[in-house]
Structures are given as structure tokens and as C-alpha cells.
Design an enzyme around this catalytic site. Structure first.
Site, short mmCIF file in Angstrom:
data_model
loop_
_atom_site.label_atom_id
_atom_site.label_comp_id
_atom_site.label_asym_id
_atom_site.label_seq_id
_atom_site.Cartn_x
_atom_site.Cartn_y
_atom_site.Cartn_z
N HIS A 98 0.85 -1.02 0.20
CA HIS A 98 0.10 0.08 0.05
C HIS A 98 0.91 1.02 0.18
CE1 HIS A 98 -3.59 2.24 1.18
NE2 HIS A 98 -2.68 3.27 1.76
N GLU A 99 1.88 1.27 0.84
CA GLU A 99 2.69 2.59 1.09
C GLU A 99 3.46 2.72 -0.25
OE1 GLU A 99 2.07 4.72 3.25
OE2 GLU A 99 0.88 3.52 4.40
N HIS A 134 2.12 4.72 -2.65
CA HIS A 134 2.27 6.20 -2.57
C HIS A 134 3.85 6.49 -2.86
CE1 HIS A 134 -1.15 7.17 -0.07
NE2 HIS A 134 -0.99 6.46 0.85
N GLU A 183 -4.27 8.31 -2.44
CA GLU A 183 -4.84 7.23 -2.02
C GLU A 183 -5.30 6.17 -3.36
OE1 GLU A 183 -4.79 5.74 0.96
OE2 GLU A 183 -3.81 7.57 1.83
#
Length: 495
Positions: free
Chosen positions: A264-265, A268, A294
Site C-alpha cells: 500500500h505504502e 504512495h 490514496e
């Protein structure tokens, strides 16, 4: 030439932003507990300095004159975005910014120590101060921006979004999810009756979990020459585009919560690393708000990393590093596609996750408007948690309103971005699937080049030169449409 003055100012502000970002990362990752007080003082001073520099009265003249100069399209976009950010900066005084940064850091530091103790009583006075400052900020911004106080806060994270539209979308989504989740749980029970979930035998050493995370980060395109992975109390992606700092947290009894958090990160991080670098000091070349951010993290985690094809490529690496003998792709999917009502937002599956966000969206609106006192948050949280997910948090503060870092750090108006981003990610994947029919096969080979090129061309390179709705329209051919997210959930979780 006034544009040249603005250009020079942006370079100075970028340097201060760099310093603040790295001090913030170090505070969360490496700083000893005893360094908190002086770190808060130092960061508040730098924040005040940056604010004074960026909000000086003469800048308004520079902007006005630059608007009348002969500029190319990119320069005009830079001036427009700087004007927007300047107006938002001048809503607050440098004295207020310094005071607020200090209070936020102290509250966040207190939260780290008191959350584990489930100590709402000792946390409350500091939290009340944060809420009071947030209300003051909202009123100051609302007066200048001619928005409602809460919309003025949302504007700081997702420019152009308004609570009325968000509320309408969320109300429909809440209705859909409250009916969909029981269906998904029933379908999951039927699958598990035929094919029971295989438990993964731990413990899983942290160094091996990190090794797997690093391997998959590299495979999906993260540039370790301009970034790294560390450990913190709450996973985040920080730093600056040329030095992206990502963190996770580990448990030795299981590995997927950390691994999926890393992926997930990484979404980003990929966004930050692929923003235009040559003119990175211009505000128009920075990330386009948190909903866009996001969308990139959730695209990486949900649309890519939970697909069967992803695990065809990733499972052999997990077997080798973690020793997952006898584990199949179907076994892995049973875990990464699980639907389960739970207390913790960051551990929630993508079907129940939006309800966590909607709960916070509804509560923080009442906090900012003053309809809800800070001391009454746990009671309302418990009521909504029981209504939306059938769980009680009575007396369980650490798994209730103390679970997130956002409110202790003063980030009110941030939460809607998570679910707006999930919707955007589903719509973006549909566009990728149309443009690259063999995208699933590419993923199965561990080849993310084509998909990342699409993301770079249609999302990353646009930075803040366009509004979020315009980026979505150009990338996908239509405005944000919730049907893609709902279709995605049905296809993944129903038989």
C-alpha cells in the site's frame, strides 16, 4: 519579472519542506522518546518560518503581476496553483501555525504512549486542545475561502471536494455495503466449506518479512536509490520525491498485514518518485491531493497486489523467503480476499474499510462544527460501530477512537480521501484493462512496466497541473463513477 520571483521563492520553500519532512520522518522512526519536546519546538519554529516566507503580503503583488506576464502553459498552471496555496496559507498566522504544530507533535507523542495502555482519560486533555485548534483553523479558513468550516479543512487534503457531495456518495455506498457485506460473508462461508482456509505456520521473523517486502517493492518498481523502508508505530509514506521514506509495523505471528501495508505504502512511494522532477519546486508539480494519492496506494494494494496473477508471481518468492511450504495461490487468496468485520481500520478488508472511513467522516464533521464534544467521541464511535459493523467498542479506546494517528496529529478532513481513492483506483484499473488487455498476464510474469507506464502517463506526470476530476476524466474517459468500485467488489467477493 514576477514569475522569476515566485520561482525563486518556490525553491526556498521546497528546501524548508524537505527539512520539515525529514525531521518528521526521523521523529516517527528514530528519535528517542526524550527528544520529543525539543523536536516539537524545532519543527514548530521551522513551520513558522516557512509560513512567514510563503505568506508575506508582497507575494500577492507577485502573483497578480505574474498573471499578466507572457507565460507558457506550464508556468500559468504553476502560478494558478501557487495562488491557490497562497490564499490557503494566508488564512493562518505564522504564530498560529507554530502553536498548532507544537501541539500536534506533543499530542501525537502522547498518543503513542497512551494508546497501548487504553488510557483515554490522560489522552483527552491533549486531544481537546487539538480539536479546539482544529475548530479555530477551520473558522479562519472558512472566512477567507468562503466555505463551510469542515469544507475548508477538506480543501487542504483534496482541493475541490465538498462534504455535501462526499456525503451523498458515502450515503449511497453505506447502503450498498450494509447489504453487500452479509452477502460477501455468506459467499465466503460457502467457499470455505468446500476449501477450508489453510493456516500459515509462524512465527515469521521480522528480518525475513522485511526481506520479502523489499523484494516485492523492487519488483513493482520502487527505486531504492531514492527511498527506503523502516519501522514506525503507524505505517506511512513520507519524505520527499527524491528521498521517499516508507514505514511499516510487523507482527511475528502473521505476515500479511505488514506485507500488504508495505505494498500500500509503495503505491504512495511510486507516485512521489514519478512526479515531474525537473520543476519539483513548483506547487503544480506536486501530488494532486490525498484522494489522488490514496488512489495510487490502493491501486497498488487492492487492484494489483490482491489479484490471483500477482500471487502467481509473488508466491514463489514468499515460499523461498518465509518457508511457506505447500501453500498454493488459492490458499493465499483465501487470506488476502477475506471479508471480516473488525475494529482496526488499517487491518480492514476493502469491503468493510469504507465503513470505517464513513464513521470517521461523520464524527469529525460534528467535531469541527462543535456539535460533538471531544469527550463524547467514544460514545458516538461505539454507536456507529455497532450500527455499521456490529461491533462494540465500549471501554475499548485503543481499538476505537485512539487507533489512528490522524486526529492526534490534527488531520481533520483527511479521512474521506481513503474511500474516494478506492473508487478512483477501481475506475483506473478498468481503464488499464481496456488499454492493456494482457495486463493480468503481465502481472503474473512480475512485469509491471506497462502498467506503471500507463500510470505515469495518465496520473503521475499530471501532478497538480489539473484538478482531480479533470485528471480522472482524461485518464478514464469519464468523471468519478462509484459503479466501478461496486462492480469490483461484487466480482471479487461474490460467487
Amino acid at each position: 519579472m514576477s514569475f522569476a520571483e515566485l520561482d525563486h521563492l518556490c525553491r526556498r520553500l521546497e528546501a524548508l519542506d524537505h527539512a520539515q519532512a525529514m525531521l518528521g520522518v526521523d521523529e516517527a522512526v528514530n528519535m528517542p522518546e526524550g527528544g520529543g519536546e525539543k523536536r516539537a519546538d524545532a519543527m514548530s519554529v521551522i513551520a513558522s518560518m516557512a509560513h512567514e516566507l510563503a505568506s508575506a503580503p508582497h507575494i500577492a503583488d507577485w502573483i497578480a503581476k505574474a498573471e499578466g506576464e507572457e507565460l507558457d502553459g506550464a508556468q500559468r498552471a504553476a502560478v494558478a496553483e501557487f495562488k491557490r496555496s497562497y490564499i490557503n496559507r494566508t488564512c493562518l498566522s505564522s504564530e498560529f501555525v507554530g502553536r498548532q504544530v507544537n501541539a500536534r507533535l506533543r499530542c501525537e507523542q502522547l498518543w503513542r504512549s497512551l494508546r497501548a495502555k487504553n488510557d483515554w482519560t490522560d489522552f483527552l486533555p491533549s486531544f481537546e486542545n487539538i480539536v479546539s485548534l482544529a475548530r479555530e483553523e477551520a473558522e479562519r479558513r472558512a472566512e477567507v475561502l468562503k466555505l463551510s468550516p469542515y469544507d475548508a479543512m477538506v480543501e487542504q487534503f483534496d482541493p475541490g471536494s465538498r462534504s455535501a457531495e462526499i456525503g451523498r456518495v458515502f450515503a449511497d455506498l453505506k447502503t450498498f455495503l450494509k447489504g453487500f457485506i452479509p452477502e460477501a460473508l455468506e459467499a465466503q462461508a460457502r467457499r470455505r466449506a468446500k476449501h477450508p482456509v489453510k493456516a500459515f505456520d509462524g512465527p515469521f521473523a521480522i528480518e525475513k518479512q522485511k526481506a520479502l517486502g523489499l523484494e516485492l517493492m523492487k519488483a513493482v518498481g520502487f527505486d531504492f536509490n531514492h527511498g527506503r523502508l523502516d519501522i514506525s508505530h503507524h505505517p506511512f509514506c513520507g519524505g520527499v520525491p527524491t528521498d521517499v521514506r516508507m514505514t511499516t509495523r510487523y507482527r511475528t505471528d502473521e505476515f500479511l498485514s505488514s506485507l500488504m501495508g508495505i505494498l500500500h505504502e509503495t503505491g504512495h512511494g511510486l507516485y512521489e518518485q514519478n512526479l515531474p522532477h525537473d520543476l519539483s519546486h513548483w506547487p503544480s508539480m506536486k501530488a494532486r491531493g490525498m484522494a489522488a494519492h490514496e488512489s495510487q496506494s490502493l491501486f497498488q494494494e487492492m487492484q494489483l497486489s490482491r489479484r490471483p496473477e500477482f500471487w502467481e508471481f509473488a508466491l514463489p518468492k514468499a515460499r523461498e523467503i518465509l518457508g511457506l511450504d505447500g501453500v498454493t495461490v488459492a490458499d493465499m487468496l483465501a487470506h488476502v480476499h477475506r471479508v471480516e468485520r473488525g475494529f482496526i481500520r488499517v487491518d480492514a478488508d476493502e469491503a468493510t474499510y469504507p465503513l470505517h472511513v464513513i464513521l470517521r467522516f461523520e464524527i469529525e464533521q460534528e467535531l469541527i462544527t462543535g456539535k460533538l464534544a471531544a469527550k463524547d467521541v467514544p460514545e458516538l464511535w461505539n454507536v456507529k460501530m455497532q450500527d455499521y459493523l456490529g461491533l462494540s467498542t465500549a471501554g475499548n479506546y485503543k481499538d476505537g477512537p485512539m487507533q489512528d494517528v490522524h486526529w492526534p496529529s490534527g488531520a481533520f478532513g483527511y479521512f474521506p480521501s481513503y474511500t474516494l481513492g478506492a473508487m478512483m483506483a477501481a475506475q483506473q484499473w478498468a481503464a488499464v484493462a481496456r488499454a492493456l488487455p494482457d495486463a493480468p498476464a503481465q502481472i503474473a510474469r512480475g512485469d509491471f512496466t506497462g502498467i506503471n507506464q500507463w500510470r505515469k502517463e495518465h496520473i503521475w506526470s499530471k501532478a497538480s497541473m489539473l484538478s482531480t476530476p479533470e485528471i480522472m476524466r482524461q485518464a478514464t474517459g469519464e468523471a468519478l463513477n462509484a459503479k466501478y468500485f461496486e462492480t469490483h467488489l461484487k466480482e471479487r467477493y461474490l460467487d
